[in-house]
Design a protein around this motif. Structure first.
Motif, mmCIF file in Angstrom:
data_model
loop_
_atom_site.group_PDB
_atom_site.id
_atom_site.type_symbol
_atom_site.label_atom_id
_atom_site.label_comp_id
_atom_site.label_asym_id
_atom_site.label_seq_id
_atom_site.Cartn_x
_atom_site.Cartn_y
_atom_site.Cartn_z
ATOM 1 N N UNK A 39 56.750 67.037 -28.695
ATOM 2 C CA UNK A 39 55.356 67.190 -29.456
ATOM 3 C C UNK A 39 54.727 65.703 -28.941
ATOM 4 N N UNK A 40 53.453 65.626 -29.615
ATOM 5 C CA UNK A 40 52.545 64.491 -29.315
ATOM 6 C C UNK A 40 51.782 63.934 -30.588
ATOM 7 N N UNK A 90 50.154 72.526 -21.952
ATOM 8 C CA UNK A 90 51.129 72.173 -20.801
ATOM 9 C C UNK A 90 50.332 71.486 -19.867
ATOM 10 N N UNK A 91 49.088 71.773 -19.458
ATOM 11 C CA UNK A 91 48.062 71.091 -18.464
ATOM 12 C C UNK A 91 48.007 69.669 -18.819
ATOM 13 N N UNK A 92 47.620 69.566 -20.292
ATOM 14 C CA UNK A 92 47.277 68.179 -20.647
ATOM 15 C C UNK A 92 48.481 67.345 -20.903
ATOM 16 N N UNK A 93 49.503 67.730 -21.359
ATOM 17 C CA UNK A 93 50.756 66.870 -21.787
ATOM 18 C C UNK A 93 52.013 67.092 -20.811
ATOM 19 N N UNK A 94 52.143 68.273 -19.974
ATOM 20 C CA UNK A 94 53.028 68.373 -19.175
ATOM 21 C C UNK A 94 54.369 68.889 -20.075
ATOM 22 N N UNK A 95 54.111 69.339 -21.348
ATOM 23 C CA UNK A 95 55.165 70.039 -22.224
ATOM 24 C C UNK A 95 55.235 71.469 -22.173
ATOM 25 N N UNK A 96 56.449 71.811 -22.084
ATOM 26 C CA UNK A 96 56.317 73.376 -22.022
ATOM 27 C C UNK A 96 56.741 74.025 -23.510
#
Length: 314
Positions: A7-8, A240-246
């Motif tokens: 999460x963010x 995914x592109x902004x955070x790298x999280x899947x």
């Protein structure tokens, strides 16, 4: 899923800037079924992939341990062995088995040693209107009982009121209650009013730490559609592109034919890539679908369509 989504922080500017162009979505969806198709051996391979991504589900008031055990046996062996032998497939299982809380124990027992996880619907499924502390407690009890995946229900009211902080806080609490279990958030897209709400709710749930976002409970008048799937897939891609999280995706409800399952897989491949056509990032919430896929596979092997009673669910 190989990596959990941590999460963010909630980014309300990002949420407010998210808008959906309905005509563009409709054009993209209308073009997909006719523009992309797979035939013969390729079709059989994609149908086998669809089976591996299925969450075999039973969510009926008359579920019994016996019914669940039979469903788990089908999860272990979703396609008749003679068909698998003809296709030279040594082993095939589904992605998970999804049940209510009180059927977790027989499902865990029946799936022991298979590697197939048990998913449990939770948080007052399907309406999600029980008191908040009871919804959190329900998650903890299901994890304690052996569920490895928890399908929670989003508060539609908070989405309709644009209470994004409330949605974020709620899903974050559910994420913490899951512990090591994966969290799949059900948006109930057919009840969110607008496509922009679907996009924004998807984004907020991912910010809160959802490991999967899921279209529907299967109990709404409108469940999974290619339009909602497209919107949610593109939010997953942007996140995914902004955070790298899947984050994974699960369409659920209304997917009953092999053709529909192929359309969904093609959409995932084109929008997110091959990695999102595998069970750690893609699930299909369906059970009746399996019988139709089995019939298509038998036709591929023998050249003849069979009756549904040759491919019983349990």
């Amino acid at each position: 899923m190989e990596n959990r989504n941590p999460g963010t922080p909630l980014d309300l500017e990002w949420v407010a800037a998210t808008r959906i162009n309905r005509p563009a979505v409709e054009r993209r969806v209308a073009s997909l079924p006719g523009r992309r198709s797979v035939k013969k051996d390729w079709q059989a391979a994609w149908l086998l992939r669809a089976i591996s991504c299925m969450d075999l589900t039973t969510l009926s008031g008359d579920d019994t341990p016996g019914n669940v055990r039979r469903l788990c046996a089908k999860a272990r062996q979703p396609v008749r062995q003679d068909i698998l032998d003809a296709l030279e497939i040594p082993k095939l299982t589904v992605g998970a088995v999804c049940v209510y809380h009180d059927m977790i124990a027989p499902a865990v027992e029946a799936l022991a040693g298979s590697g197939i996880p048990v998913a449990a619907v939770s948080t007052g499924f399907p309406a999600g209107l029980s008191p908040f502390h009871l919804r959190v407690a329900e998650i903890k009890e299901s994890v304690k009982a052996g569920a490895q995946e928890i399908d929670i229900v989003l508060s539609r009211r908070k989405v309709l009121l644009q209470d994004w902080q409330g949605i974020y806080d709620e899903v974050r609490a559910f994420r913490e209650a899951c512990g090591d279990a994966h969290l799949k958030t059900i948006l109930a897209t057919g009840e969110l009013g607008t496509l922009t709400n679907v996009a924004r709710a998807s984004l907020v749930c991912m910010m809160a730490g959802a490991d999967f976002i899921k279209t529907s409970t299967g109990k709404e008048p409108t469940n999974a559609t290619l339009g909602n799937s497209l919107i949610m897939a593109r939010q997953i891609r942007d996140f995914h592109e902004r955070t790298g999280h899947v984050v994974g995706f699960k369409p659920a409800g209304g997917i009953r034919t092999a053709k529909q399952s192929l359309d969904g897989l093609i959409l995932m491949k084109e929008e997110l890539g091959v990695a999102w056509t595998k069970p750690d990032r893609y699930r299909i919430g369906a059970s009746s679908l399996l019988s139709d896929i089995e019939r298509q596979l038998e036709h591929h092997v023998t050249g003849r369509y069979s009756a549904y009673n040759r491919h019983p669910m349990a």
